[in-house]
Scaffold this active site. Structure first.
Site, mmCIF file in Angstrom:
data_model
loop_
_atom_site.group_PDB
_atom_site.id
_atom_site.type_symbol
_atom_site.label_atom_id
_atom_site.label_comp_id
_atom_site.label_asym_id
_atom_site.label_seq_id
_atom_site.Cartn_x
_atom_site.Cartn_y
_atom_site.Cartn_z
ATOM 1 N N ASP A 58 0.815 -1.207 0.000
ATOM 2 C CA ASP A 58 0.000 0.000 0.000
ATOM 3 C C ASP A 58 0.854 1.264 0.000
ATOM 4 O O ASP A 58 0.426 2.308 -0.487
ATOM 5 C CB ASP A 58 -0.920 0.009 1.219
ATOM 6 N N GLY A 59 2.059 1.175 0.547
ATOM 7 C CA GLY A 59 2.938 2.345 0.600
ATOM 8 C C GLY A 59 3.303 2.876 -0.773
ATOM 9 O O GLY A 59 3.554 4.082 -0.930
ATOM 10 N N ASN B 28 -4.436 8.919 2.789
ATOM 11 C CA ASN B 28 -4.956 8.183 3.946
ATOM 12 C C ASN B 28 -5.451 9.103 5.052
ATOM 13 O O ASN B 28 -6.641 9.181 5.316
ATOM 14 C CB ASN B 28 -3.896 7.235 4.500
ATOM 15 N N ASP C 283 -4.486 11.280 23.295
ATOM 16 C CA ASP C 283 -3.224 11.137 22.577
ATOM 17 C C ASP C 283 -3.236 11.902 21.255
ATOM 18 O O ASP C 283 -2.175 12.148 20.686
ATOM 19 C CB ASP C 283 -2.932 9.656 22.300
ATOM 20 N N THR D 26 -9.658 2.476 6.725
ATOM 21 C CA THR D 26 -9.228 1.103 6.998
ATOM 22 C C THR D 26 -7.753 1.034 7.389
ATOM 23 O O THR D 26 -7.175 -0.051 7.433
ATOM 24 C CB THR D 26 -9.475 0.211 5.767
ATOM 25 N N ALA D 27 -7.138 2.188 7.656
ATOM 26 C CA ALA D 27 -5.731 2.223 8.054
ATOM 27 C C ALA D 27 -5.633 2.532 9.551
ATOM 28 O O ALA D 27 -6.146 1.787 10.376
ATOM 29 C CB ALA D 27 -4.983 3.252 7.198
ATOM 30 N N TYR D 28 -5.020 3.649 9.896
ATOM 31 C CA TYR D 28 -4.829 4.007 11.305
ATOM 32 C C TYR D 28 -6.173 4.185 12.011
ATOM 33 O O TYR D 28 -6.342 3.817 13.184
ATOM 34 C CB TYR D 28 -4.008 5.297 11.367
ATOM 35 N N ALA D 29 -7.163 4.733 11.303
ATOM 36 C CA ALA D 29 -8.448 5.048 11.932
ATOM 37 C C ALA D 29 -9.141 3.798 12.476
ATOM 38 O O ALA D 29 -9.655 3.794 13.599
ATOM 39 C CB ALA D 29 -9.354 5.771 10.944
#
Length: 429
Positions: A165-166, A257, A287, A298-301
């Site tokens: 994905d990167g 993203n 934080d 669908t990543a960090y979230a």
């Protein structure tokens, strides 16, 4: 009296709406505050009009699925205004497994398709690649670029990503305005955004070059930092990139993203204010905060407890990171709104910002970050279609809703009957 029923096709409806708007009497008596309220209301309800041109060649194919001026996302398909001649190949760095596919692909594109192939200069400095005998006859025919120094806009017709994905996120950072169509092959670890398998790459790329492909328009966030002391705050805000992995400090950036605001190395909780269209919504103590696109949901979230949103949904997701509150839940807001993030007046420390994991910057007191949906999406080419690709990624990469199968009632009855017989047999003996 019953009114007659009027039936009109979308084009007729659009023409009628335009005629009605032209005939409507204009009034100039509105106050300045009233005009401002109308502007914010319109911006909140309607996302920015997306461009339908991607690089020199890529276009959205217009069809009968148009409703007024908004095309049904499921009907979005790629078409070429002219034959694509230049292709940018992006490979995953420091991964020896990607080198053989990279050599096969570049040889095929140069020798079979007669395309002009661009690669990053650092890719050709890989010693393992230079020692590959199959690469010698094409290495001199490749065009190179250096991230942050060479401009690719209007030079690239088509992008192919080899890796995870990167690679797609990197392609998004390279093109800060119109992005050529992107075809991503899964050669990385997760592969949520890379739907194509490399085994049959010749036939798959040929189909795309012939214009037989569905598209997912992945919206991006336009992020602008305004400095309270005037630093980088005057004049036009232009993105500035100075090298892969060594990026500088841009004042404006488009991200695919998410943008993350957190406390950085400070031991204190983040204390930041969140504004929506100029109105204070809440203060975030925890934080930090994640502002993400549907693609980034669908990543960090999602790791921070947010819902997953299909990339075709016009929205922005706001997710707190470990909030010091039991009731602070993630929210989804319309794509057209503008978010503003700034330090609270009682904040004990500065905040830190990163964009798709790059370009870390510090937000001091008086600084602010403005985020809204960009009109330049990333046109991601589908292996099948928008729905099939996305749910296949959920199942394969995240194991969404995977659980042990529930037993059928007949099986339970058999087990119960067998258990009863065993009990009777033991009593008889």
């Amino acid at each position: 009296m019953n009114k007659p029923k009027i039936t009109a096709v979308p084009d007729q409806l659009a023409a009628a709406a335009a005629a009605a708007a032209a005939a409507r009497p204009r009034t100039h008596q509105k106050s300045e505050s009233s005009q401002t309220d109308d502007w914010w209301r319109t911006r909140s309800l309607n996302p920015p009009s997306q461009v339908d041109q991607f690089g020199p060649c890529g276009r959205i194919l217009k069809n009968s699925g148009m409703v007024m001026t908004v095309q049904d996302p499921a009907s979005q398909r790629l078409t070429w205004a002219k034959k694509p001649l230049t292709v940018l190949v992006i490979k995953k760095v420091r991964d020896g497994k990607v080198l053989p596919p990279f050599v096969q692909l570049t040889r095929w594109l140069v020798l079979e398709k007669s395309m002009l192939v661009f690669v990053e200069q650092s890719v050709l400095e890989d010693r393992a690649l230079l020692e590959d005998p199959d690469f010698h006859d094409v290495s001199g025919k490749l065009q190179t670029f250096r991230d942050g120094k060479d401009e690719l806009t209007d030079k690239i017709d088509f992008i192919i990503c080899l890796g995870g994905d990167g690679t797609l996120l990197y392609a998004s950072l390279l093109f800060q305005r119109s992005v050529p169509p992107v075809m991503a092959f899964h050669l990385g670890s997760l592969g949520f955004l890379t739907p194509f398998q490399f085994e049959n790459f010749e036939a798959q790329i040929t189909e795309v070059l012939e214009g037989n492909a569905a598209l997912t328009l992945r919206s991006r966030l336009e992020c602008i930092i305004e400095r309270g002391d005037g630093e980088d705050g005057d004049g036009e805000l232009v993105p500035r990139v100075t090298g892969r992995g060594r990026r500088g400090m841009p004042t404006s950036l488009l991200v695919l993203n998410e943008v993350v605001i957190d406390r950085g190395p400070s031991p204190y909780l983040s204390n930041i204010d969140l504004y929506l269209d100029g109105k204070l919504i809440t203060s975030v103590q925890g934080d930090g905060l994640i502002v993400s696109t549907p693609t980034g949901s669908t990543a960090y979230a999602v790791a921070a407890g947010a819902s997953m949103i299909h990339p075709s949904v016009p929205a922005i997701m706001v997710t707190p990171i470990c909030p010091h509150s039991l009731s602070f839940r993630p929210i989804v807001v319309p794509a057209g709104v503008e978010l503003k993030i700034a330090l609270n007046c009682d904040a004990r420390h500065t905040a830190h910002v990163s964009f798709d994991g790059h370009c870390p910057q510090e937000l001091r007191m008086g600084d602010s970050l403005r985020v809204t949906t960009s009109k330049y999406p990333v046109p991601s080419i589908c292996a099948a279609d928008q729905i099939t690709d996305w749910f296949a990624s959920l199942a394969e990469c995240l194991h969404w809703n995977v659980r042990k199968r529930q037993k059928h009632l007949d099986e339970l009855s058999d087990l119960t009957h067998s258990s009863s017989n065993d009990t009777l047999d033991s009593l008889d003996s």
